[in-house]
Design an enzyme around this catalytic site. Structure first.
Site: not given
Ligand code: LMR
Length: 395
Positions: A246, A211, A130
């Site tokens: 999300k 993560d 990321w």
């Protein structure tokens, strides 16, 4: 002499900066595949029905706006711990959990804790990872290196390379791992590969920082957290950053959590006390609304079921969009991008070069990251043909 006399203009953020350029673009057919945000068939950000109902209930309660505790809303913390570790999981007695400002906030609070405990630790992130991982951990004071992960030649994971890099890492190195739906590549490890990674983390005495921003977008809520269970079973101390941006479509509420798995309840209490100091000295205590919404949904059986169904529908639709994009690309003569259908989560790591991504943006109004990542969760039946034609044109 001015305090600011040496200040330089910083570059735009590689992901969120695209939103700014997109907003300035006047083309009618522009498509934002930059940031990881799920949009519905109308191209709008969904307000989940479960969230709408929960919000109605909270508003009706007319609760005053008091401070939360430093660690967050108790009902939220309980619910999110159960979601990550399982409702009756024995490990919960030795996990320190705090509410955080989204997944990014969880990563930063976790990094601050590690900085306090072992300031000279080195972080390893995947190649690629990321976009914000490197910046965030560097800014938190660490040297950030890479372990091999994605190989363009293999069009998949260079697993031997990854293991070799982890085996060579010094004791105490913090390894950032994506629990599911690897961002940006969409390629996840297989269960037997996780077994090997866990063995190496254990034998080399590394610290895993997992993560998990996309729980529920891979195969399902339970399936996607399987790797967390594996780390627990291995008896390791580790950290998990989670996010509801999300999975609840609550991006702007900045709602996530950090969990630190320790060896016993005493250690968990000490960790929690230190996490509270990290939070208090940064932003005092977290915001309430997003936490209250998530807690309301997760603790009400009917809303919880509704959420699972809505999340399942997003997951299924993204998979269908992947298949459709492959078809549209084939219709445009692009026959070597079928891999898009196999990737997991919101993104496709397209293999397009920086130059091709810039051409997509400037010539066709299609915004993805320079690294070649496109958010397939923002496609719909009106823009998908345009995207496929543009990809064909820039290749
Ligand atoms: C992304 O990767 O696009 C998202 O996680 C949003 C962000 O903050 O970068």
């Amino acid at each position: 002499m001015s305090l600011l006399h040496t200040i330089q203009l910083a570059p735009a953020d590689p992901i969120l900066g695209l939103n700014e350029s997109f907003a300035r673009d006047v083309r009618q057919d522009k498509v934002n595949l930059g940031v990881g945000v799920y949009l519905d068939e109308d191209g709008t950000l969904p307000l989940l029905e479960c969230v709408r109902i929960a919000e109605g209930r909270l508003t009706a309660k007319k609760t005053p706006h008091g401070y939360l505790g430093i660690d967050g809303l108790p009902a939220y913390i309980k619910a999110t711990r159960e979601l990550v570790f399982g409702a009756d999981a024995a490990v919960l007695g030795r996990v320190a959990s705090v509410q955080s400002l989204g997944g990014t906030g969880a990563l930063k609070v976790g990094a601050d804790l590690i900085e306090q405990l072992t300031p000279r630790a080195r972080f390893l992130i995947s190649t690629p990872s990321w976009e914000n991982h490197r910046a965030l951990f560097t800014r938190a004071g660490f040297e950030v290196g890479h372990y091999r992960y994605y190989s363009p030649e293999l069009r998949g994971i260079d697993f031997p390379g990854m293991i070799k890099d982890l085996e060579e890492a010094e004791e105490g190195t913090v390894v950032v791992l994506h629990a599911c739906c690897h961002n940006p590549t969409g390629y996840d490890l297989q269960p037997d590969e996780w077994t090997r990674v866990i063995e190496v983390v254990k034998s080399r005495k590394l610290v895993a920082f997992l993560d998990m921003a996309y729980q529920g977008f891979g195969f399902g809520i339970e399936e996607d957290k399987a790797v967390i269970d594996r780390f627990v079973e291995a008896g390791l101390e580790f950290l998990v950053a989670t996010s509801f941006s999300k999975s609840f479509s609550l991006y702007g509420e900045r709602i996530g959590a950090l969990h630190v798995v320790t060896q016993d309840a005493g250690a968990a209490a000490k960790v929690l006390s230190q996490l509270k100091i990290c939070i208090r000295t940064n932003y005092s205590n977290p915001a309430k609304h997003g936490a209250a919404l998530v807690a309301e949904v997760l603790t009400d059986p009917e809303l919880r079921q509704m959420w699972e169904d809505e999340l399942g529908a997003m997951r299924t639709r993204i998979k269908a969009l992947r298949a459709q994009l492959v078809e549209e690309l084939r219709a445009e003569g692009v026959t070597d991008m079928d891999f898009i259908a196999d990737q997991l989560g919101m993104f496709s790591y397209s293999g397009l070069t920086r130059e091709q991504m810039v051409a997509l943006r400037t010539e066709h109004g299609i915004y993805g990251t320079d690294a070649g990542r496109m958010c397939v969760a923002a496609l719909n039946s009106r823009n998908i043909g345009h995207v496929a034609r543009a990809i064909a044109a820039v290749r």
